[in-house]
Every structure is written in structure tokens, then in C-alpha cells.
Design a protein around this motif. Structure first.
Motif, PDB file in Angstrom:
ATOM      1  N   UNK A 103     -59.037  25.083 -72.492  1.00  0.00           N
ATOM      2  CA  UNK A 103     -59.074  25.186 -71.008  1.00  0.00           C
ATOM      3  C   UNK A 103     -60.458  25.619 -70.441  1.00  0.00           C
ATOM      4  N   UNK A 104     -61.096  24.927 -69.557  1.00  0.00           N
ATOM      5  CA  UNK A 104     -62.278  25.261 -69.033  1.00  0.00           C
ATOM      6  C   UNK A 104     -61.976  25.183 -67.437  1.00  0.00           C
ATOM      7  N   UNK A 105     -62.499  26.377 -66.757  1.00  0.00           N
ATOM      8  CA  UNK A 105     -62.080  26.478 -65.343  1.00  0.00           C
ATOM      9  C   UNK A 105     -63.619  26.165 -64.479  1.00  0.00           C
ATOM     10  N   UNK A 106     -63.404  25.840 -63.459  1.00  0.00           N
ATOM     11  CA  UNK A 106     -64.262  26.027 -62.521  1.00  0.00           C
ATOM     12  C   UNK A 106     -65.693  25.123 -63.030  1.00  0.00           C
ATOM     13  N   UNK A 107     -65.021  23.932 -63.546  1.00  0.00           N
ATOM     14  CA  UNK A 107     -66.294  23.143 -64.173  1.00  0.00           C
ATOM     15  C   UNK A 107     -67.417  22.748 -63.112  1.00  0.00           C
TER      16      UNK A 107
END
Length: 630
Positions: A103-107
Motif C-alpha cells: 500500500x502506498x498512500x498519498x501518491x
């Protein structure tokens, strides 16, 4: 999502059998900026490998080779990651279960690129999988637009928004659709290759008027302030729907004119100007101008502008009128006709506007004025007066031109009223004047002597003069015979006139010459007046002498009356001679040539004696006077 989980479980069961190093990640995945993205990941390792101190994993960005020091996105052994990923990444999968989901947030846009997974089972069992997930971080939603949009054909547009963030589900709306004819909307959810998108479809039938107009797709996430929009300009292909040209125009010959043409089409049409079947100019553009220099009447006509862009063709025409003055009229050649015949004269010309044609004879209007390029003049039962110059005059508002022809009318001779015999001081002068065409031949005939006098008779001098169609002949006779009852000379002279169309003979009347009569009257009155004056003067002188000598008045007796009479007679003769000289025959205007030359008269001995008393010959018939020779 449960479908994806089931798929991964089945994949693990299958790969347990193969026992090879493998990984499954979505090849292409996308996310809207400032949202999150989940990269689904499952890996396999050989069954003979036993993890040492558990299973660990590392996600790299950009390339899979650690020796190149690629940025570390996530690492299970430590929290050391690249600066741009601090606090943004988290492992959602259980590596013990061979699940490496990230999971990658605030891309952001800087996070777009390739992501590689490296499995670490301890010892030498470390493996970086060559397969990668290519992440695209979008700032706008995607709109699927066909390569070609054609007017009046159904159009389908689809707007896509990635749906790879579990906690944020996008909503899609279309913008600027109010002007569309009967639009239809539909939505769909698409999951393919470990990635998912939301889509919205718009269907309508475009028209040329929609070309260049904007359509928009808006993506927003409920309960957030995130909104993303994408606008597209419609490129509607359509055949030429209008071709505009100048209105029909008029130009003067020799001037220049420019013809404009504009074509409404998409793509721009091939525009061509044609005159008849001849193509004068072409270009691929939205407008085209044709310039004509030094315009001639041959360039008058219909000009057509044609627009063709492969989707259709259209054309519009205009009429170019070239104005010019009348050309020199074309008329009959000069004609020679016989009196009484009929003929038709034609006059044709060109001019713009059409000229009026007028026939003139010797400067006077004949016939009617015609407003056309052809005029016909009918001459019926033509008379000698129809002889002359006929001119056709062409006129319009730009100028005039004319052409002429001569009509020669041939006719039988006509004796003119000026023909006569006139008493002059020296005898009788006979003049014969006739008109005709060809010019008449004149002869004098003396019936009493049965003599014909003409220019072919070599024994006599005969004088004629021709002026155009008028011939004049003259003879002069000195009185020798007996007198007529009125005291004048007896004359019997015939004038014969002829040409190829006829002959006529007329007895010439004898007239007293006015100047000669006037001289006789003036001389007589003058003589009587002189005699009366002399008698009165003698008596007056006698009375004065008697009064001065005291002698009573007596009538004067002329000692030598013959002397006085002689003197009076001499004065009278002098006066008569003076008046008589002025009263000699002077030719009429038709005989003007005779005033400028000296006439030699032949002496004719016509049956009488030159000796003895004048006025009586041996012949009982009247004798004609001699023709005096100077």
C-alpha cells in the motif's frame, strides 16, 4: 476483491507444484494524485528452500538491482526507506503466506514508475523478481475518444477513474452536455489484471455545430475535497456544409477583379475555382481567392468554387459580367441597286450592356432605334432619294461606335426644271439639265433642220458638263430667221436624255432673259428722260437769255435738231450698251463651270445668206443664227 483473493490462492496451489521463483503483480496500475494505491503481489519460491529466520521482503523503485542502490520503497527488516516514501508505505500482505501486497498512500506524480519486489528467505536465498508493476499517477481522469469523429454518426465517449484505493471510491460526472442532442449515460466497474477502474460512458450523435466544442469529465471522491477534471475539444469531421463566394458582380473591360471563396468543412477542403470545365486555381485551405487582371469580355461567365474534403463536396457559382463599349458594327458592303427595288440592311455588334442601334442616312434618322445587338433596316421601292451614305450607330453607357456603307441607286434620266431656251443679247441659249444614274447622255435635236447635235458629232462644238449624277448640255444660237408672233425669235429645240435605264425627249420652252429685258426697259426709260432733260434745259437757257436782253419770251427753235438728236441717241446707245453687257446670259449654278471658261460657238450657215439685210434668208423656213466663234 474476493475474486482477486480467490485467484491468488489458486495461483499459489498451482505454483507449489512448479516450485520456481515467480511473482505476480499488475503490469499497469494507476491512481489519482493524492490518493492511495494497492499493488497486489504474490510470489513463489522453490519448495526445497527453507526460510531462515522467517521470510522478509523489499520493494524497490526504478530497477531490481541492489548493487545500483535503487530507492527503497518498503523493507520488512528495517524502517529505512527512501525519503519520498517515508510514512507512505505499508505491507498489506503476509509474506509467510507468500503475499507481498503493498500500500502506498498519498501518491504524487513523482511516484510514477516501476516497482520491483525482492524476496529474502535468509542466507543465500535472496531473489529479486524481474517482473514489475508500472504505476501511473494521474492528475486528470482519462477520456477514451475515438480517433475519428464523423458528423451525424453515433459517438461513444468513456471516462475512466482508477479504483485501486480500498478506502476511496471515485464518482464520475460529465460536464457541458446541455447542448448535446439526446445524450445517453451509463456507468461500469472494470477489474482486469489485478487493477480496477470505474468508467462512465456518454453516447450522442454529433453535428457540425459541435465541432470544437468542449466536453468534460469530473472525478471526485465522496467525503473528500479531491476533484479531478478533464476537458476534450470535439474534432467533428464533416463534409463542406457551406461555400461562400462574392455576389455576382460587374467589372469594366481591362480592369481587375478578385473572386473570394470560403468553405466551411472539417478537415479543410481542397478548394478549386473553375471557369466552365477549366480549373483555374486550387489549394487545401479554408478560403481561396482568384484574381483576374485585365479582364476581357471572353472572361465573362459563370465561375464555380468547389470544396471537397473526402467526406463530401459542395460548390457555389457566381456570374461575372464584363462591361465594355460597343464594338465596331458589322454592316453590309456598299451596294448598287436599281430604283424601285427593295433591299435589307443588317447591322450587328457586341457590347455590354447591349447597345442601342440607330440607322442614319446622311446624318438623318431612318428606321427605328433598336435596343439589341442586331438591327435590320428594310428599304422598299427605293427611289433616287435613297441614294447616299447609311451609317449604323451603336451606343451604350460606356461608349459608341459606328460603321457606314454607301447605297448607289441607278435610275432612268429625269429632266430638271432648269432646262430651257433663253433669249440673250446675242441670240438664243438652250440649256438641258438632267439627273440619272449612270449620268445621262444629252443631245439637242433641231427638228426643223433634222439635225442632231451631240458630243459625237464632230462638225459642231458641243459642250456638256457632269457633276455627280447631273449632266448639263448647252448650245447657243444667233438669230437669223423670221420672228415669232410675239416679236421674239422662232426656236424649235428638243433635248434628248438617255442612259442604260431609259430615254426621254422634251421640247425646250423659250423664255425671255430677265436681265436682257430689264436692260431694254432701263435703256428706253433712260433715253426718254435724257431727251426730256435736254429740251427742258434748252428752253430754260433761251428764256433766261431773252429776259436778260429785254426781249419778250419766245419758244426756242433748235438750229440743228439733228445734232441734238444724234447726241441723245449716242447717249442712249452707250447706256444700252452698258446695261446690255451686264444683261448678257449668266449661267445658273448648275452651269457654274461655264462661268470659268470661255465658250467658243460654231458658226452655222443654216440655209440663209450672210450678205444683205439681216433677218431674212432665201429659205421660207426660219433660219437659225450663227453660233458665234470668238
Amino acid at each position: 476483491m474476493w475474486c482477486l483473493t480467490l485467484f491468488l490462492s489458486l495461483l499459489l496451489i498451482i505454483n507449489d507444484v512448479s516450485s520456481q521463483w515467480n511473482v505476480w503483480v499488475p503490469r499497469d496500475i494507476s491512481a489519482m494524485t493524492n490518493t492511495c494505491v494497492v499493488i497486489q503481489c504474490t510470489f513463489m519460491y522453490p519448495s526445497g528452500v527453507r526460510p531462515y529466520r522467517g521470510v522478509h521482503g523489499i520493494w524497490y523503485y526504478g530497477n531490481p538491482y541492489p548493487q545500483l542502490f535503487p530507492p527503497v520503497v518498503f523493507k520488512t527488516r528495517t524502517d529505512v526507506v527512501h525519503e519520498s516514501y517515508k510514512g507512505r508505505t505499508r505491507m498489506l500482505g503476509d509474506l509467510q503466506q507468500k503475499n507481498c501486497t503493498l500500500l502506498i498512500n498519498n501518491v504524487g506524480p513523482e511516484h510514477s514508475g516501476r516497482y520491483y519486489f525482492r524476496a529474502d528467505l535468509g542466507g543465500a536465498n535472496v531473489y529479486t523478481f524481474p517482473d514489475f508493476a508500472d504505476l501511473k499517477v494521474l492528475e486528470q481522469p482519462n477520456i477514451d475518444v475515438p480517433d475519428e469523429i464523423v458528423s451525424d454518426e453515433s459517438l461513444t465517449l468513456t471516462c475512466y477513474a482508477p479504483d485501486n484505493c480500498p478506502d476511496m471510491n471515485p464518482e464520475i460526472q460529465w460536464m457541458y452536455t446541455d447542448y448535446l442532442p439526446d445524450p445517453e449515460f451509463s456507468s461500469d466497474y472494470i477489474e482486469e489484471g489485478n487493477t480496477a477502474v470505474q468508467s462512465s460512458t456518454l453516447v450522442f450523435t454529433p453535428r457540425p455545430v459541435h465541432n470544437g466544442q468542449l466536453l468534460g469529465c469530473r472525478v471526485y471522491y465522496p467525503n473528500t475535497t479531491l476533484v479531478y477534471e478533464r476537458l476534450v475539444s470535439l474534432d467533428i469531421k464533416y463534409a463542406p456544409r457551406s461555400v461562400w463566394v462574392n455576389v455576382s458582380s460587374e467589372v469594366m473591360e481591362g480592369s481587375s477583379v478578385t473572386l473570394h471563396c470560403e468553405v466551411d468543412s472539417n478537415p479543410p477542403a481542397r478548394i478549386s475555382w473553375k471557369f466552365g470545365d477549366q480549373e483555374l486555381l486550387w489549394d487545401t485551405a479554408s478560403n481561396l481567392s482568384l484574381t483576374l487582371d485585365d479582364v476581357t469580355p471572353a472572361e465573362e461567365g459563370v465561375y464555380t468554387c468547389i470544396g471537397d474534403n473526402g467526406y463530401g463536396a459542395m460548390n457555389t457559382s457566381l456570374y461575372l459580367a464584363v462591361k465594355y463599349p460597343p464594338r465596331e458594327p458589322i454592316v453590309n458592303d456598299s451596294l448598287t441597286v436599281q430604283a424601285g427595288s427593295s433591299l435589307t440592311l443588317h447591322c450587328s455588334t457586341q457590347g455590354s450592356p447591349p447597345p442601342t442601334l440607330t440607322w442614319l442616312k446622311d446624318g438623318e434618322l431612318v428606321g427605328t432605334i433598336t435596343a439589341d445587338e442586331l438591327s435590320v433596316l428594310e428599304l422598299e421601292d427605293i427611289t433616287p432619294q435613297g441614294d447616299g451614305q447609311y451609317r449604323c450607330l451603336a451606343e451604350n453607357e460606356h461608349g459608341r461606335a459606328s460603321s457606314s456603307l454607301n447605297i448607289t441607286v441607278e435610275y432612268a434620266p429625269i429632266l430638271l426644271d432648269e432646262s430651257k431656251c433663253t433669249v440673250v443679247r446675242e441670240g438664243v441659249q438652250c440649256v438641258c439639265i438632267a439627273s440619272g444614274n449612270p449620268e445621262p447622255t444629252i443631245e439637242f435635236y433641231l427638228p426643223d433642220l433634222n439635225i442632231t447635235i451631240n458630243e459625237t458629232e464632230g462638225r459642231y462644238n458641243f459642250y456638256t458638263h457632269t457633276d455627280g449624277q447631273t449632266s448639263t448640255g448647252m448650245i447657243k444660237l444667233r438669230e437669223k430667221g423670221e420672228r415669232a408672233s410675239n416679236g421674239g425669235p422662232a426656236v424649235n429645240v428638243h433635248c434628248s436624255i438617255s442612259n442604260m435605264y431609259g430615254r426621254d425627249s422634251v421640247l425646250l420652252e423659250l423664255q425671255q432673259e430677265k436681265k436682257y429685258l430689264m436692260a431694254v426697259i432701263v435703256g428706253t426709260i433712260g433715253g426718254v428722260a435724257v431727251i426730256a432733260f435736254i429740251i427742258a434745259a434748252v428752253r430754260y437757257v433761251g428764256q433766261n437769255n431773252k429776259k436778260e436782253n429785254g426781249i419778250p419770251r419766245q419758244d426756242v427753235v433748235l438750229e440743228n435738231p439733228a445734232l441734238y438728236y444724234s447726241a441723245v441717241k449716242k447717249d442712249k446707245q452707250n447706256l444700252r450698251k452698258k446695261v446690255g453687257e451686264d444683261g448678257d446670259f449668266q449661267p445658273a449654278s448648275s452651269l457654274a463651270s461655264f462661268e470659268r471658261r470661255e465658250l467658243n460657238y460654231a458658226a452655222l450657215e443654216l440655209g440663209g445668206s450672210r450678205e444683205g439685210a439681216p433677218g431674212r434668208g432665201d429659205d421660207s423656213s426660219s433660219s437659225y443664227a450663227e453660233i458665234k466663234a470668238k
